[in-house]
Motif scaffolding. Structure first.
Motif: not given
Length: 705
Positions: A396-423
């Protein structure tokens, strides 16, 4: 295209000259090339293997190492120079992998490198290099990666060219090892297309790539049936429109390809028109990760990319790989005809906890930098939550600016890097996190502030971050840990649905359970993991679910050995088995315990297994046996005792007794004694170790009523 690249280099790796060859050069040719460029080192690259030639203090050339990776070449070149020229004119970096030439103090060095970190060319500047200058150097030397950093500093910035030719800063102000991690990740997600085309990318060397092959995990390869079971879990958990029966599994290097076969009439030339296009295929790794792909992608390409992802996530840190390679080289030299290398022993110690933690934490910065690029213009903060196991992931990834917020999809290639960090985090004493929470905030003119938190499940997870119970079971199998939250164990055990294919065991402090807690055993017997719970028993590579078990057996034996003029010794064995028929050849799990001593304590693990079968297996097996007998069928217990509605019989010793002539059956000294009315001694004895012998007393008591 030339197969060999011969380069004259300085000790720091900077190239003075280069020649492309179709065949491997001789020692004389390498020496001539080095003398011509007035240098002491010549390297010959073939794919990712490098042969290093060196000139000693007397001017004699020799082969320093053959067919070695870049990390070994870098270190041996430095060591050889220090040995032959004790007072070198310059000093090189001691880092393994990326290495940069020495420059005047406070100058900046731009170094074009390949994916292995081997320097290709360098440029020195008195001012901080720009992205355009890094791109210019990379384009000039057809390199996809350029490293920038001050002389003598461990902090560098990695620039990279993507598949479309655009340059960007991939990791800013990181240490050299982290730059290597991110460089390899970027190459995997932007350039790598499989082993068959590993050298086709711009700037990529011909031959092998660092991610072409994946090592087998410590627990070994999973079986085809386990891979299929994991896929069935995935289908049911996500309610996919895909069959769960008749699935096929094909082995490849990185794991298993699981799919639903399609029957085609070979006699009909138009039958191929009825074959589905884009049918899902599931790739399963040996640690339980499941990835859904499409049959529209060439199978070999999909499997090689999946293997490369596993190789990246599970690869060992740079210095550990270097020490292993150095050990192998010392072993090779020690066995060479010229004589031993002069090293009596070579031991690789595990890295300190602080080093492991720092290595995992170092990747958080690049992860935050990559996530920041996904945000909308004008954002001033974002929050990312990763809830990961080996078989399922939520981001889950959510950006904010002032009182506004937007959810953004996390691409698959980012999951690979996070998976490596978890390992990497899994190497810490606490094991891998269940959730990673990352918060970044910044304002104009102020550096970004990053806050991170590893969530190990001290409290139940929010519903939108909670994965299916089977996913946590799979993760405990892949990453055994010292402690697992009680609420999570209950969540796993209480779940409805199919039992997952567990390969190894979660590790708990002991084999006992508290009132109200689901019994779970996770431990190691020697080097083999043992796991047991109300759903599955796994020992090493053998696993069986309790609902598949058709027979149980266990026994405890003490043997006294008396020797003349020596004290009597006592050996104690405890055996436990569960399985399916046929008894010989059918699937089963066997666990053997041994302890010496006259009063040796009974193993807690054996006690746990016996109690588990009494509570969760014996009632079901007994009910099934009684039902069969009452239907008029004949059942066999204890290996040879046949039981019917009218009585029992046995071929050896030959006997046949009606129920009204049997006085009972009872346990005595590891045997089941079956007694006949009016006879003092038992007419039949059955070892407790025989299949379902433990059920005989209660079975007979019920049928005799």
């Amino acid at each position: 295209m030339a197969d060999y690249v011969m380069a004259a280099t300085e000790v720091g790796g900077e190239r003075l000259g280069e020649r492309l060859l179709s065949t491997a050069p001789t020692l004389g040719e390498a020496a001539e090339f080095g003398d011509r460029h007035r240098t002491n080192y010549v390297s010959v690259r073939h794919g990712h293997d490098i042969t290093l030639y060196g000139r000693d203090a007397t001017g004699a050339w020799s082969v320093l190492v053959s067919d070695a990776p870049a990390a070994v070449v870098v270190e041996l070149r430095r060591q050889h120079d220090a040995l032959c020229r004790p007072e070198p004119a310059s000093h090189g970096s001691s880092h393994v992998g990326f290495e940069y030439p020495s420059t005047p103090e406070d100058d900046y060095v731009l170094t074009a490198v390949d994916v292995d970190g081997e320097p290709i060319a360098e440029r020195v500047s008195s001012t901080a290099p720009t992205l355009a200058e890094a791109a210019e150097l990379g384009e000039l030397h057809k390199a996809n990666y350029v490293i920038a950093g001050r002389d003598g500093s461990d902090v560098v910035t990695l620039h990279a060219r993507d598949a479309g030719g655009g340059w960007s800063v991939v990791a800013a102000d990181v240490d050299v090892e982290t730059a290597e991690e991110v460089c390899l990740w970027f190459d995997l997600t932007h350039h790598y297309q499989g082993r068959s085309s590993a050298g086709s990318a711009a700037g990529g060397p011909t031959g092998r790539h660092p991610l072409d092959h994946v090592t087998t995990p410590e627990g070994g390869q999973i079986a085809a049936a386990q891979a299929v079971s994991l896929v069935v879990e995935r289908i049911r958990t996500r309610r996919l429109d895909y069959p769960t029966q008749g699935l096929a599994a094909d082995r490849f290097e990185g794991g298993w390809s699981v799919y639903a076969p399609v029957d085609v009439d070979d006699s009909d030339p138009m039958a191929f028109l009825d074959m589905p296009v884009g049918r899902s295929v599931f790739l399963v790794s040996d640690i339980g990760r499941v990835k859904e792909t499409s049959s529209a992608i060439p199978p070999r390409q999909a499997e090689e990319m999946f293997t490369a992802e596993e190789a990246y996530v599970r690869r060992r840190p740079a210095e550990e790989r270097f020490m292993e390679l150095l050990r192998d080289e010392v072993t090779r030299l020690d066995a060479a005809p010229e004589g031993p290398a002069g090293i009596a022993s070579f031991t690789i110690d595990a890295p300190a906890t602080e080093v492991t933690a720092a290595r995992a934490s170092a990747l958080l910065g690049p992860i935050a930098q990559q996530l920041a690029q996904l945000g909308p213009p004008g954002w001033d903060r974002f929050t990312a939550v990763f809830s990961f196991t080996v078989s399922a992931e939520v981001a889950r990834l959510r950006f904010g600016s002032g009182n506004q917020s937007t959810e953004v999809r996390v691409p698959e290639q980012m999951a690979v890097l996070v998976r490596r960090q978890r390992h990497l985090a899994a190497l810490m004493p606490a094991g891998p996190w269940w959730r990673l929470l990352l918060t970044v905030s910044h304002s104009t003119g102020v550096n970004a502030r990053i806050t991170t938190e590893y969530d190990y499940g001290d409290r139940p997870f929010p519903d939108d971050h909670l994965l299916a119970p089977a996913n946590y079971r799979d993760d405990l199998a892949a990453y055994p840990r010292a402690q697992t939250p009680a609420w999570l164990l209950e969540y796993i055990a209480a779940a409805d649905g199919p039992t997952p294919a567990t390969r190894t065991a979660p590790h708990t402090a002991d084999a006992t359970t508290r009132p109200g807690q689901v019994p779970v055993l996770g431990t190691k017997l020697g080097w083999t993991r043992l796991h047991a719970d109300p759903h599955v028993i796994t020992y090493g590579r053998r696993s069986i679910t309790l609902d598949q078990v058709e027979w149980i057996s266990y026994s405890a034996t003490q043997t006294a050995q008396k020797r003349f003029l020596y004290p009597t010794t006592y050996d104690n064995t405890w055996d436990f088995q569960v399985g399916r028929y046929p008894y010989h050849g059918g699937p089963k799990v066997s666990v053997h315990f041994f302890r010496a001593g006259r009063r040796a304590d009974q193993p807690e693990e054996w006690t746990f297994l016996v109690n588990l079968t009494h509570q969760y297996l014996a009632p079901r097996l007994l009910t099934e046996l009684l039902t069969q007998v009452r239907r008029g069928e004949t059942v066999t217990v204890g290996g040879s005792v046949k039981v019917t509605q009218s009585g029992i019989s046995c071929a050896k010793p030959r006997l046949s007794l009606p129920w009204d002539s049997i006085s009972g059956a009872q346990l005595h000294n590891g045997m089941i004694w079956i007694r006949q009315t009016g006879v003092e001694k038992p007419v039949l004895t059955v070892p407790l170790s025989h299949p379902n012998a433990v059920l005989i007393p209660e079975l007979f008591t019920t049928l005799m009523r």
